[in-house]
Design a protein around this motif. Structure first.
Motif, PDB file in Angstrom:
ATOM      1  N   MET A 147      79.583  32.161  23.315  1.00 24.94           N
ATOM      2  CA  MET A 147      78.981  31.336  24.100  1.00 24.94           C
ATOM      3  C   MET A 147      79.769  30.050  24.574  1.00 24.94           C
ATOM      4  SD  MET A 147      76.588  29.417  21.481  1.00 24.94           S
ATOM      5  CE  MET A 147      77.148  28.199  20.161  1.00 24.94           C
ATOM      6  N   THR A 148      79.259  29.474  25.541  1.00 25.18           N
ATOM      7  CA  THR A 148      80.092  28.393  26.141  1.00 25.18           C
ATOM      8  C   THR A 148      79.397  26.926  25.426  1.00 25.18           C
ATOM      9  OG1 THR A 148      80.047  29.178  28.276  1.00 25.18           O
ATOM     10  CG2 THR A 148      80.393  26.832  28.193  1.00 25.18           C
ATOM     11  N   ARG A 149      80.258  26.340  24.599  1.00 25.97           N
ATOM     12  CA  ARG A 149      79.810  25.358  23.615  1.00 25.97           C
ATOM     13  C   ARG A 149      79.630  23.941  24.428  1.00 25.97           C
ATOM     14  NH1 ARG A 149      79.524  26.925  18.324  1.00 25.97           N
ATOM     15  NH2 ARG A 149      80.226  28.960  17.964  1.00 25.97           N
ATOM     16  N   ASN A 150      80.773  23.666  25.210  1.00 31.85           N
ATOM     17  CA  ASN A 150      80.567  22.293  25.631  1.00 31.85           C
ATOM     18  C   ASN A 150      79.769  22.360  26.954  1.00 31.85           C
ATOM     19  OD1 ASN A 150      82.153  20.472  24.030  1.00 31.85           O
ATOM     20  ND2 ASN A 150      84.241  21.225  24.897  1.00 31.85           N
ATOM     21  N   VAL A 151      78.645  21.986  26.683  1.00 32.67           N
ATOM     22  CA  VAL A 151      77.613  22.407  27.748  1.00 32.67           C
ATOM     23  C   VAL A 151      77.189  20.880  28.504  1.00 32.67           C
ATOM     24  CG1 VAL A 151      75.483  23.055  28.451  1.00 32.67           C
ATOM     25  CG2 VAL A 151      76.448  24.200  26.428  1.00 32.67           C
ATOM     26  N   THR A 152      77.437  20.943  29.860  1.00 31.36           N
ATOM     27  CA  THR A 152      77.102  19.611  30.305  1.00 31.36           C
ATOM     28  C   THR A 152      75.668  19.681  30.602  1.00 31.36           C
ATOM     29  OG1 THR A 152      79.167  19.916  31.685  1.00 31.36           O
ATOM     30  CG2 THR A 152      77.715  18.191  32.518  1.00 31.36           C
ATOM     31  N   VAL A 153      75.102  18.645  30.207  1.00 30.67           N
ATOM     32  CA  VAL A 153      73.260  18.616  30.268  1.00 30.67           C
ATOM     33  C   VAL A 153      73.094  17.515  31.030  1.00 30.67           C
ATOM     34  CG1 VAL A 153      73.266  19.674  27.789  1.00 30.67           C
ATOM     35  CG2 VAL A 153      73.389  17.023  28.053  1.00 30.67           C
TER      36      VAL A 153
END
Lengths: 317, 110
Positions: free
Chosen positions: A89-95
């Protein structure tokens, strides 16, 4: 392609909507999620069944990452589709935060080119997801609603003259500026215009400074706390006056609002360096006279004036 | 002290070039823009981590001689454009606010 919604050519009604609507008004709340023990195939099935293009990976309400269509395609390519999601999964998610204005969501989409953004609340819990489809859908709903109101208005004959109570004018120089909720982009512009007017009128620099502090604080208050408002500036030979009037929601506890350090600003507003509870106290301190009226939910009007030194003295300086 | 001296000694990176040299009268360090607005003095350098356009508005209102952004914060293009339009030199550095403040102070006092 970026949504052509946040540019200079956007009609002001749309721009206002983008600042008035919050991410939470538009986001999808029913979420399809997986936890880290699921495999990528589970995520793929979720996407297929629900025609979505990304699945958040969660532990309780905490967001760990996101699996996107790209991650699935890559996994199919490399034969990893049965691996656990937390490996790929992509961990550094921009929220986004749920109380940010919609305009922020749009600029994030243009900046980062992601199709979707998970939305967190103040406590950091995952509460929704927002895509460009959500934004378009809600804008269309809002526009339909607005059109209905306009059509309604067309049916009624012109309303009688607007009953605008005019403040007694003192002015030679007179100018009015409009502030929109959360429009940090243009914040500060009215204050620098007002400063320029004062410089042109040869007001002494200490007084200019006081006027600038007051107008900037009043302006930021409208941008941060109000549903939008305006700042009027008037200047005569012996006095300058600022009138900041907004259209709600009004201040619940005026006494507290005038106390240094009291603030109702949200976390992300504070992270920009605002909302420290110094706005009204600062304004009051620098003004020669200061008055504030507020009623829920109608709005707040602050009037402050500044004594100007006599012409003769200014000419000398 | 001249701005060019501070920039040279602290090895600050200019976000826009071709600024005119000017006098700097000490500095004000704060990340709270209301506080800057209330207390900074004309001619001071503004030392902060607030890398956005509103910082330029505040700096221009109090008459900052320049803005120094610490901790190598990313500077958005619209901030650079605003600084240029207001003729406020804008710099960025790896150092934090404490270090920059101390260095500017030492330079000024020496």
């Amino acid at each position: 392609m970026p949504l052509p919604l946040n540019g200079d050519n956007t009609p002001s009604f749309i721009s206002e909507l983008l600042y008035r609507l919050k991410v939470r008004d538009v986001m999808t709340r029913s979420l399809f999620t997986v936890n880290k023990d699921h495999c990528l195939r589970d995520a793929q099935n979720l996407m297929k069944q629900n025609t979505i293009t990304g699945v958040p990976v969660v532990e309780g309400h905490r967001l760990l990452g996101i699996v996107s269509m790209d991650d699935i395609i890559r996994a199919l390519d490399l034969g990893n589709i049965d691996h656990k999601v937390d490996k790929h999964m992509t961990r550094n998610v921009t929220v986004l935060e749920d109380d940010m204005p919609l305009a922020f969501a749009l600029s994030y989409m243009e900046k980062y080119h992601f199709g979707r953004f998970p939305v967190l609340d103040k406590t950091g819990e995952l509460v929704g997801i927002i895509t460009s489809r959500d934004i378009i859908l809600h804008l269309l709903i809002a526009m339909n609603h607005e059109m209905e109101i306009m059509e309604e208005k067309l049916k009624v004959p012109e309303s009688p003259e607007q009953t605008q109570v005019a403040e007694p004018t003192i002015g030679i120089v007179k100018k009015e500026f409009v502030n929109r909720k959360f429009d940090f982009e243009n914040a500060g512009r009215p204050s620098s215009e007002i400063k320029k007017l004062c410089v042109a009128a040869k007001v002494d620099s200490k007084t200019i400074r006081r006027i600038a502090v007051a107008s900037y604080e009043l302006e930021m208050n409208q941008v941060i706390h109000s549903n939008g408002g305006s700042i009027a500036f008037e200047m005569g030979p012996s006095q300058a006056r600022l009138i900041a009037a907004d259209c709600g929601p009004g201040i619940e506890d005026l006494e507290a609002a005038l106390r240094e350090g009291f603030s109702t600003a949200t976390e992300w507003v504070r992270s920009l360096g605002f909302g420290a509870g110094m706005g009204l106290p600062n304004t009051k301190r620098v003004s020669d006279s200061f008055s504030i009226e507020s009623s829920l939910p109608k709005g707040t009007t602050v009037t402050c004036s500044f004594n100007l030194s006599p012409r003769g003295e200014q000419d000398v300086s | 002290m001249f701005l060019s001296t501070i920039v040279g000694r602290l090895l600050l990176d200019s976000c826009w070039q071709a600024w005119d040299d000017r006098h700097v009268s000490h500095a004000y360090t704060s990340d709270l823009l209301s506080d800057v607005m209330a207390n900074a003095q004309e001619g001071q350098a503004l030392i902060t981590i607030q890398a956005h356009k509103n910082t330029v508005a505040v700096a221009s209102l109090f008459g900052a001689s320049c803005i120094i952004i610490c901790n190598q914060r990313a500077i958005p293009d619209d901030m650079i454009a605003a600084a240029k339009a207001e003729n406020i030199p804008l710099f960025v550095t790896k150092m934090n606010q404490y270090t920059v403040s101390a260095k500017v102070y030492m330079l000024m006092e020496s």
